[in-house]
Write a protein that holds these residues in place. Structure first.
Motif, PDB file in Angstrom:
ATOM      1  N   SER A 133       0.811  -1.216   0.000  1.00  0.00           N
ATOM      2  CA  SER A 133       0.000   0.000   0.000  1.00  0.00           C
ATOM      3  C   SER A 133       0.845   1.267   0.000  1.00  0.00           C
ATOM      4  O   SER A 133       0.564   2.220  -0.730  1.00  0.00           O
ATOM      5  CB  SER A 133      -0.942   0.017   1.208  1.00  0.00           C
ATOM      6  OG  SER A 133      -1.865  -1.046   1.155  1.00  0.00           O
ATOM      7  N   GLU A 134       1.908   1.266   0.826  1.00  0.00           N
ATOM      8  CA  GLU A 134       2.747   2.454   0.907  1.00  0.00           C
ATOM      9  C   GLU A 134       3.455   2.727  -0.419  1.00  0.00           C
ATOM     10  O   GLU A 134       3.513   3.871  -0.891  1.00  0.00           O
ATOM     11  CB  GLU A 134       3.795   2.304   2.017  1.00  0.00           C
ATOM     12  CG  GLU A 134       3.222   2.085   3.398  1.00  0.00           C
ATOM     13  CD  GLU A 134       3.123   0.634   3.792  1.00  0.00           C
ATOM     14  OE1 GLU A 134       3.270   0.340   4.982  1.00  0.00           O
ATOM     15  OE2 GLU A 134       2.893  -0.216   2.900  1.00  0.00           O
ATOM     16  N   ALA A 135       3.982   1.679  -1.035  1.00  0.00           N
ATOM     17  CA  ALA A 135       4.694   1.845  -2.305  1.00  0.00           C
ATOM     18  C   ALA A 135       3.750   2.317  -3.401  1.00  0.00           C
ATOM     19  O   ALA A 135       4.082   3.222  -4.179  1.00  0.00           O
ATOM     20  CB  ALA A 135       5.366   0.536  -2.706  1.00  0.00           C
ATOM     21  N   TYR A 136       2.575   1.716  -3.480  1.00  0.00           N
ATOM     22  CA  TYR A 136       1.652   2.095  -4.550  1.00  0.00           C
ATOM     23  C   TYR A 136       1.126   3.506  -4.343  1.00  0.00           C
ATOM     24  O   TYR A 136       0.873   4.238  -5.308  1.00  0.00           O
ATOM     25  CB  TYR A 136       0.495   1.096  -4.659  1.00  0.00           C
ATOM     26  CG  TYR A 136      -0.021   0.991  -6.080  1.00  0.00           C
ATOM     27  CD1 TYR A 136       0.642   0.199  -7.014  1.00  0.00           C
ATOM     28  CD2 TYR A 136      -1.144   1.697  -6.496  1.00  0.00           C
ATOM     29  CE1 TYR A 136       0.198   0.105  -8.329  1.00  0.00           C
ATOM     30  CE2 TYR A 136      -1.600   1.611  -7.807  1.00  0.00           C
ATOM     31  CZ  TYR A 136      -0.921   0.824  -8.720  1.00  0.00           C
ATOM     32  OH  TYR A 136      -1.353   0.751 -10.018  1.00  0.00           O
ATOM     33  N   GLY A 137       0.973   3.901  -3.089  1.00  0.00           N
ATOM     34  CA  GLY A 137       0.555   5.265  -2.812  1.00  0.00           C
ATOM     35  C   GLY A 137       1.582   6.285  -3.267  1.00  0.00           C
ATOM     36  O   GLY A 137       1.229   7.348  -3.790  1.00  0.00           O
ATOM     37  N   LEU A 138       2.872   5.980  -3.097  1.00  0.00           N
ATOM     38  CA  LEU A 138       3.930   6.866  -3.580  1.00  0.00           C
ATOM     39  C   LEU A 138       3.860   6.994  -5.101  1.00  0.00           C
ATOM     40  O   LEU A 138       4.052   8.071  -5.660  1.00  0.00           O
ATOM     41  CB  LEU A 138       5.301   6.330  -3.162  1.00  0.00           C
ATOM     42  CG  LEU A 138       5.656   6.434  -1.677  1.00  0.00           C
ATOM     43  CD1 LEU A 138       6.940   5.667  -1.394  1.00  0.00           C
ATOM     44  CD2 LEU A 138       5.809   7.897  -1.272  1.00  0.00           C
ATOM     45  N   PHE A 139       3.579   5.867  -5.758  1.00  0.00           N
ATOM     46  CA  PHE A 139       3.496   5.855  -7.217  1.00  0.00           C
ATOM     47  C   PHE A 139       2.326   6.716  -7.712  1.00  0.00           C
ATOM     48  O   PHE A 139       2.498   7.594  -8.563  1.00  0.00           O
ATOM     49  CB  PHE A 139       3.353   4.413  -7.701  1.00  0.00           C
ATOM     50  CG  PHE A 139       3.014   4.268  -9.155  1.00  0.00           C
ATOM     51  CD1 PHE A 139       3.927   4.610 -10.138  1.00  0.00           C
ATOM     52  CD2 PHE A 139       1.770   3.771  -9.545  1.00  0.00           C
ATOM     53  CE1 PHE A 139       3.615   4.468 -11.495  1.00  0.00           C
ATOM     54  CE2 PHE A 139       1.455   3.618 -10.882  1.00  0.00           C
ATOM     55  CZ  PHE A 139       2.378   3.975 -11.861  1.00  0.00           C
ATOM     56  N   THR A 140       1.148   6.491  -7.177  1.00  0.00           N
ATOM     57  CA  THR A 140      -0.022   7.223  -7.675  1.00  0.00           C
ATOM     58  C   THR A 140       0.006   8.700  -7.287  1.00  0.00           C
ATOM     59  O   THR A 140      -0.673   9.517  -7.923  1.00  0.00           O
ATOM     60  CB  THR A 140      -1.323   6.585  -7.167  1.00  0.00           C
ATOM     61  OG1 THR A 140      -1.288   6.482  -5.734  1.00  0.00           O
ATOM     62  CG2 THR A 140      -1.515   5.198  -7.769  1.00  0.00           C
ATOM     63  N   SER A 141       0.783   9.042  -6.275  1.00  0.00           N
ATOM     64  CA  SER A 141       0.908  10.455  -5.905  1.00  0.00           C
ATOM     65  C   SER A 141       2.010  11.160  -6.694  1.00  0.00           C
ATOM     66  O   SER A 141       2.248  12.352  -6.500  1.00  0.00           O
ATOM     67  CB  SER A 141       1.190  10.590  -4.406  1.00  0.00           C
ATOM     68  OG  SER A 141       2.459  10.036  -4.072  1.00  0.00           O
ATOM     69  N   GLY A 142       2.687  10.432  -7.592  1.00  0.00           N
ATOM     70  CA  GLY A 142       3.693  11.034  -8.451  1.00  0.00           C
ATOM     71  C   GLY A 142       5.093  11.072  -7.875  1.00  0.00           C
ATOM     72  O   GLY A 142       6.004  11.643  -8.482  1.00  0.00           O
TER      73      GLY A 142
END
Length: 334
Positions: free
Chosen positions: A203-212
């Motif tokens: 979740s943390e990694a994907y959140g960094l990705f989708t937030s740019g």
């Protein structure tokens, strides 16, 4: 006489009104955080199962799949879990060795995962393939192989997960190990130059990705389906690797405590039914491990189809996981 009878009846009724209501039967399921999130399968699974069983389904979330096994080890035989949902085949051999799990005793004819299924303790509920998801607005030419990724522009950073705490993180380690064999530590060192950060869970990694924050992230070939279906955008896509993609089969099992709770068997049967499997594709964004009541959304047909499905046996991972993680840590921190 009638007054005395009425008074006695009223007294009995009054005393009964103070008796506690009969408690609902409870099933406790340990799983990972993204499963129980408001957009994950957990809420729908809970509602559907409770409607059928008239019981209370309680999810206890932890950060990620590897943490589930670590928590059980810390708890020893005193766990509250009846079911553990969220390990994968890279951890099942080690999980069996703990002695905390009981055979499921359920026919696996309904299971439909690549390679079939024969495990007597664990049952699959979904499967997928690891992939690097990239932002098409930032990455013009995605890597077409693991080799191209490792040799790519170090300015285009990647968010990945820790193999000590995360099943995707462990999956990446094994993916590279499957491709490079004993040369994997050199590949890990090359990967380190591309990594922006290593997070405890998905979740943390994907959140960094989708937030740019990162233009690429370790996830699944099925992740773009979420964006295409839920967000109506094809901005985020999976890079297809010519060496193949490592497969993940996620599983659940009842604990020795759960073996004493009839709801545990009922839940495992439910997990292989269309009522559960219908929920998985568009909440957990993975492929169902048993038949659904209707075909998947056509978007799933447009996703990257791995040239090869890569996978170590559970015993191979159990025998080597500590050594391979030590190699990973050494290479990634040079």
């Amino acid at each position: 006489m009638h007054k005395k009878l009425f008074a006695l009846s009223a007294s009995v009724l009054l005393s009964l009104s103070f008796l506690p209501a009969q408690a609902q039967e409870t099933l406790t399921v340990y799983t990972y955080e993204s499963f129980t999130s408001e957009w994950g399968p957990g809420p729908q699974v809970e509602e559907t199962f409770e409607k059928d069983c008239g019981c209370d389904l309680v999810f206890v979330p932890v950060a990620d799949g590897v943490v589930l096994l670590n928590r059980l080890r810390l708890e020893g035989g005193n766990t509250d879990a009846d079911i553990v949902l969220g390990l994968d085949t890279n951890l099942t051999a080690e999980a069996k060795e703990t002695g905390f799990f009981a055979p499921h005793g359920i026919t696996t004819e309904a299971v439909a995962v690549p390679g079939g299924w024969t495990d007597e303790t664990f049952l699959p509920y979904d499967y997928g393939y690891f992939a690097f998801i990239y932002d098409t607005e930032v990455v013009d030419t995605p890597p077409s192989s693991m080799e191209a990724l490792l040799a790519g522009d170090v300015g285009l950073k990647i968010a990945i997960q820790d193999p000590r705490t995360s099943t995707p993180g462990l999956g990446l380690l094994l993916w590279i190990r499957k491709i490079y064999g004993d040369d994997a530590p050199e590949a890990y060192a090359k990967l380190a130059d591309r990594v922006l950060t290593v997070t405890p869970g998905w979740s943390e990694a994907y959140g960094l990705f989708t937030s740019g924050e990162a233009p690429m992230v370790l996830s699944y070939t099925t992740s773009p389906a979420y964006h295409m279906i839920a967000e109506q955008t094809d901005r985020y896509q999976a890079a297809a690797f010519e060496e193949g993609h490592y497969m993940q089969i996620e599983v659940a099992a009842k604990t020795t405590r759960g073996a004493q709770n009839p709801l545990a068997d009922r839940f495992l049967q439910f997990m292989l039914s269309p009522s559960f499997q219908d929920i998985i594709p568009q909440t957990n964004w993975m492929f169902p491990a048993a038949p659904t009541s209707a075909p998947l959304d056509p978007v799933f047909d447009s996703l990257v189809e791995p040239a090869r499905a890569l996978l170590f046996s559970p015993d191979e991972v159990a025998d080597n996981r500590k050594t391979w993680i030590d190699e990973w840590l050494s290479a990634m921190t040079r």
